[in-house]
Write a protein that holds these residues in place. Structure first.
Motif, PDB file in Angstrom:
ATOM      1  N   ASP A 228       4.777 -18.079  11.084  1.00 18.81           N
ATOM      2  CA  ASP A 228       3.472 -17.974  11.669  1.00 18.81           C
ATOM      3  C   ASP A 228       2.430 -17.150  10.997  1.00 18.81           C
ATOM      4  OD1 ASP A 228       4.654 -15.647  12.461  1.00 18.81           O
ATOM      5  OD2 ASP A 228       4.112 -15.763  14.498  1.00 18.81           O
ATOM      6  N   GLY A 229       2.897 -16.365   9.962  1.00 20.07           N
ATOM      7  CA  GLY A 229       2.186 -15.526   9.009  1.00 20.07           C
ATOM      8  C   GLY A 229       2.289 -14.010   9.548  1.00 20.07           C
ATOM      9  N   SER A 230       3.176 -13.918  10.571  1.00 17.86           N
ATOM     10  CA  SER A 230       3.291 -12.573  10.861  1.00 17.86           C
ATOM     11  C   SER A 230       4.338 -11.727  10.044  1.00 17.86           C
ATOM     12  CB  SER A 230       3.772 -12.388  12.397  1.00 17.86           C
ATOM     13  OG  SER A 230       5.235 -13.166  12.375  1.00 17.86           O
ATOM     14  N   ILE A 231       4.214 -10.575   9.970  1.00 17.20           N
ATOM     15  CA  ILE A 231       5.018  -9.809   8.691  1.00 17.20           C
ATOM     16  C   ILE A 231       5.798  -8.583   9.652  1.00 17.20           C
ATOM     17  CG2 ILE A 231       5.073  -8.206   6.882  1.00 17.20           C
ATOM     18  CD1 ILE A 231       2.431  -9.684   6.215  1.00 17.20           C
ATOM     19  N   GLU A 232       7.200  -8.741   9.567  1.00 17.69           N
ATOM     20  CA  GLU A 232       7.903  -7.799  10.273  1.00 17.69           C
ATOM     21  C   GLU A 232       8.389  -6.813   9.189  1.00 17.69           C
ATOM     22  OE1 GLU A 232      12.332  -7.922  12.411  1.00 17.69           O
ATOM     23  OE2 GLU A 232      11.247  -9.632  12.255  1.00 17.69           O
ATOM     24  N   TRP A 233       8.189  -5.519   9.075  1.00 17.83           N
ATOM     25  CA  TRP A 233       8.575  -4.506   8.200  1.00 17.83           C
ATOM     26  C   TRP A 233      10.028  -4.214   8.326  1.00 17.83           C
ATOM     27  CZ3 TRP A 233       5.093  -4.953   4.907  1.00 17.83           C
ATOM     28  CH2 TRP A 233       3.658  -5.057   5.362  1.00 17.83           C
ATOM     29  N   ILE A 234      10.837  -4.067   7.343  1.00 22.20           N
ATOM     30  CA  ILE A 234      12.260  -3.891   7.276  1.00 22.20           C
ATOM     31  C   ILE A 234      12.622  -2.512   6.892  1.00 22.20           C
ATOM     32  CG2 ILE A 234      14.475  -4.279   6.674  1.00 22.20           C
ATOM     33  CD1 ILE A 234      13.846  -7.189   6.124  1.00 22.20           C
ATOM     34  N   SER A 235      11.794  -2.187   5.751  1.00 25.27           N
ATOM     35  CA  SER A 235      11.826  -0.593   5.167  1.00 25.27           C
ATOM     36  C   SER A 235      10.564  -0.202   4.803  1.00 25.27           C
ATOM     37  CB  SER A 235      13.018  -0.673   4.083  1.00 25.27           C
ATOM     38  OG  SER A 235      12.801  -1.272   3.066  1.00 25.27           O
ATOM     39  N   ASN A 236      10.240   1.012   4.720  1.00 22.34           N
ATOM     40  CA  ASN A 236       9.255   1.681   4.245  1.00 22.34           C
ATOM     41  C   ASN A 236       8.103   1.063   4.684  1.00 22.34           C
ATOM     42  OD1 ASN A 236      10.444   3.556   2.944  1.00 22.34           O
ATOM     43  ND2 ASN A 236      10.888   2.357   1.244  1.00 22.34           N
ATOM     44  N   PRO A 237       7.568   0.916   6.032  1.00 25.22           N
ATOM     45  CA  PRO A 237       6.408   0.188   6.416  1.00 25.22           C
ATOM     46  C   PRO A 237       5.049   0.885   5.980  1.00 25.22           C
ATOM     47  CG  PRO A 237       7.256   1.367   8.287  1.00 25.22           C
ATOM     48  CD  PRO A 237       8.427   1.376   7.073  1.00 25.22           C
ATOM     49  N   PRO A 238       4.256   0.376   5.818  1.00 30.14           N
ATOM     50  CA  PRO A 238       2.777   1.122   5.237  1.00 30.14           C
ATOM     51  C   PRO A 238       2.345   1.894   6.333  1.00 30.14           C
ATOM     52  CG  PRO A 238       2.186  -0.992   5.641  1.00 30.14           C
ATOM     53  CD  PRO A 238       3.797  -1.073   5.919  1.00 30.14           C
ATOM     54  N   ALA A 239       1.570   3.069   5.947  1.00 24.88           N
ATOM     55  CA  ALA A 239       0.643   3.600   6.813  1.00 24.88           C
ATOM     56  C   ALA A 239      -0.263   2.824   7.624  1.00 24.88           C
ATOM     57  CB  ALA A 239      -0.096   4.659   5.908  1.00 24.88           C
ATOM     58  N   LYS A 240      -0.497   3.065   8.798  1.00 24.05           N
ATOM     59  CA  LYS A 240      -1.376   2.347   9.552  1.00 24.05           C
ATOM     60  C   LYS A 240      -2.857   1.932   8.871  1.00 24.05           C
ATOM     61  CE  LYS A 240       1.146   1.801  13.336  1.00 24.05           C
ATOM     62  NZ  LYS A 240       1.652   0.425  13.463  1.00 24.05           N
ATOM     63  N   SER A 241      -3.334   2.954   7.947  1.00 23.69           N
ATOM     64  CA  SER A 241      -4.592   2.842   7.516  1.00 23.69           C
ATOM     65  C   SER A 241      -4.192   1.725   6.196  1.00 23.69           C
ATOM     66  CB  SER A 241      -5.016   4.098   6.669  1.00 23.69           C
ATOM     67  OG  SER A 241      -4.101   4.836   5.773  1.00 23.69           O
ATOM     68  N   ASP A 242      -3.316   1.559   5.591  1.00 25.21           N
ATOM     69  CA  ASP A 242      -3.016   0.494   4.554  1.00 25.21           C
ATOM     70  C   ASP A 242      -2.295  -0.787   5.220  1.00 25.21           C
ATOM     71  OD1 ASP A 242      -3.884   2.348   2.599  1.00 25.21           O
ATOM     72  OD2 ASP A 242      -1.763   3.012   2.474  1.00 25.21           O
ATOM     73  N   GLU A 243      -2.101  -0.724   6.376  1.00 25.42           N
ATOM     74  CA  GLU A 243      -1.428  -1.948   6.840  1.00 25.42           C
ATOM     75  C   GLU A 243      -2.320  -3.236   6.641  1.00 25.42           C
ATOM     76  OE1 GLU A 243       1.443  -3.362  10.405  1.00 25.42           O
ATOM     77  OE2 GLU A 243       0.263  -1.565  10.638  1.00 25.42           O
ATOM     78  N   GLU A 244      -3.305  -3.395   7.104  1.00 20.64           N
ATOM     79  CA  GLU A 244      -4.434  -4.557   7.245  1.00 20.64           C
ATOM     80  C   GLU A 244      -4.658  -4.898   5.672  1.00 20.64           C
ATOM     81  OE1 GLU A 244      -4.925  -6.715   9.622  1.00 20.64           O
ATOM     82  OE2 GLU A 244      -3.885  -5.240  10.682  1.00 20.64           O
ATOM     83  N   LYS A 245      -4.942  -4.189   4.825  1.00 16.77           N
ATOM     84  CA  LYS A 245      -5.288  -4.384   3.417  1.00 16.77           C
ATOM     85  C   LYS A 245      -3.964  -5.021   2.966  1.00 16.77           C
ATOM     86  CE  LYS A 245      -5.252  -1.313   0.116  1.00 16.77           C
ATOM     87  NZ  LYS A 245      -5.462  -0.140  -0.782  1.00 16.77           N
ATOM     88  N   LEU A 246      -2.650  -4.567   3.138  1.00 21.95           N
ATOM     89  CA  LEU A 246      -1.436  -4.833   2.588  1.00 21.95           C
ATOM     90  C   LEU A 246      -0.983  -6.222   3.077  1.00 21.95           C
ATOM     91  CD1 LEU A 246       1.016  -4.331   0.771  1.00 21.95           C
ATOM     92  CD2 LEU A 246       2.230  -3.171   2.845  1.00 21.95           C
ATOM     93  N   LYS A 247      -1.207  -6.554   4.261  1.00 22.04           N
ATOM     94  CA  LYS A 247      -1.029  -7.885   5.024  1.00 22.04           C
ATOM     95  C   LYS A 247      -1.907  -8.809   4.296  1.00 22.04           C
ATOM     96  CE  LYS A 247       0.480  -6.729   9.479  1.00 22.04           C
ATOM     97  NZ  LYS A 247       0.372  -6.780  10.898  1.00 22.04           N
ATOM     98  N   SER A 248      -3.222  -8.597   3.778  1.00 20.24           N
ATOM     99  CA  SER A 248      -4.127  -9.565   3.458  1.00 20.24           C
ATOM    100  C   SER A 248      -3.396  -9.839   1.863  1.00 20.24           C
ATOM    101  CB  SER A 248      -5.310  -8.979   3.341  1.00 20.24           C
ATOM    102  OG  SER A 248      -6.139  -9.805   2.521  1.00 20.24           O
ATOM    103  N   MET A 249      -3.056  -8.758   1.199  1.00 18.41           N
ATOM    104  CA  MET A 249      -2.468  -8.862  -0.326  1.00 18.41           C
ATOM    105  C   MET A 249      -1.242  -9.773   0.112  1.00 18.41           C
ATOM    106  SD  MET A 249      -3.154  -5.598  -2.451  1.00 18.41           S
ATOM    107  CE  MET A 249      -2.726  -4.352  -1.061  1.00 18.41           C
ATOM    108  N   ILE A 250      -0.466  -9.652   0.747  1.00 20.98           N
ATOM    109  CA  ILE A 250       0.892 -10.330   1.074  1.00 20.98           C
ATOM    110  C   ILE A 250       0.536 -11.738   1.309  1.00 20.98           C
ATOM    111  CG2 ILE A 250       2.858 -10.672   2.496  1.00 20.98           C
ATOM    112  CD1 ILE A 250       2.986  -7.678   2.519  1.00 20.98           C
ATOM    113  N   HIS A 251      -0.496 -12.061   2.277  1.00 19.49           N
ATOM    114  CA  HIS A 251      -0.877 -13.473   2.688  1.00 19.49           C
ATOM    115  C   HIS A 251      -1.515 -14.040   1.290  1.00 19.49           C
ATOM    116  CE1 HIS A 251      -0.336 -12.895   6.709  1.00 19.49           C
ATOM    117  NE2 HIS A 251      -0.960 -12.284   7.050  1.00 19.49           N
ATOM    118  N   ASP A 252      -2.196 -13.588   0.462  1.00 23.38           N
ATOM    119  CA  ASP A 252      -2.755 -14.096  -0.680  1.00 23.38           C
ATOM    120  C   ASP A 252      -1.674 -14.468  -1.532  1.00 23.38           C
ATOM    121  OD1 ASP A 252      -5.406 -14.032   0.182  1.00 23.38           O
ATOM    122  OD2 ASP A 252      -5.792 -12.280  -0.943  1.00 23.38           O
ATOM    123  N   LEU A 253      -0.514 -13.535  -1.655  1.00 28.64           N
ATOM    124  CA  LEU A 253       0.540 -13.882  -2.730  1.00 28.64           C
ATOM    125  C   LEU A 253       1.327 -15.149  -2.179  1.00 28.64           C
ATOM    126  CD1 LEU A 253       1.494 -10.464  -3.557  1.00 28.64           C
ATOM    127  CD2 LEU A 253       0.861 -12.133  -5.151  1.00 28.64           C
TER     128      LEU A 253
END
Length: 67
Positions: free
Chosen positions: A35-60
């Protein structure tokens, strides 16, 4: 920036992927669900970087898996 991005299926015939990559010099592991959700297993990103990182992951994932 994401580097060394790798993905592999969680199950042979079911959608879902295990992701590994480096972000901000930390090795990150995550599960990408169908469904496009991401579950962090290790070293989750900081809250300030999370949305940007999710967008990059979706693109990849669109580029590597769905295309």
């Amino acid at each position: 920036m994401i580097t060394h991005f790798q993905w592999k299926p969680l199950h042979k015939n079911l959608p879902g992927w295990k992701l590994t990559f480096y972000f901000n010099k930390l090795a990150v592991q995550a599960l990408y669900h169908k469904d496009g959700s991401i579950e962090w297993i290790s070293n989750p990103p900081a809250k300030s970087d999370e949305e940007k990182l999710k967008s990059m992951i979706h693109d990849l994932m669109v580029y590597h898996v769905y295309e």
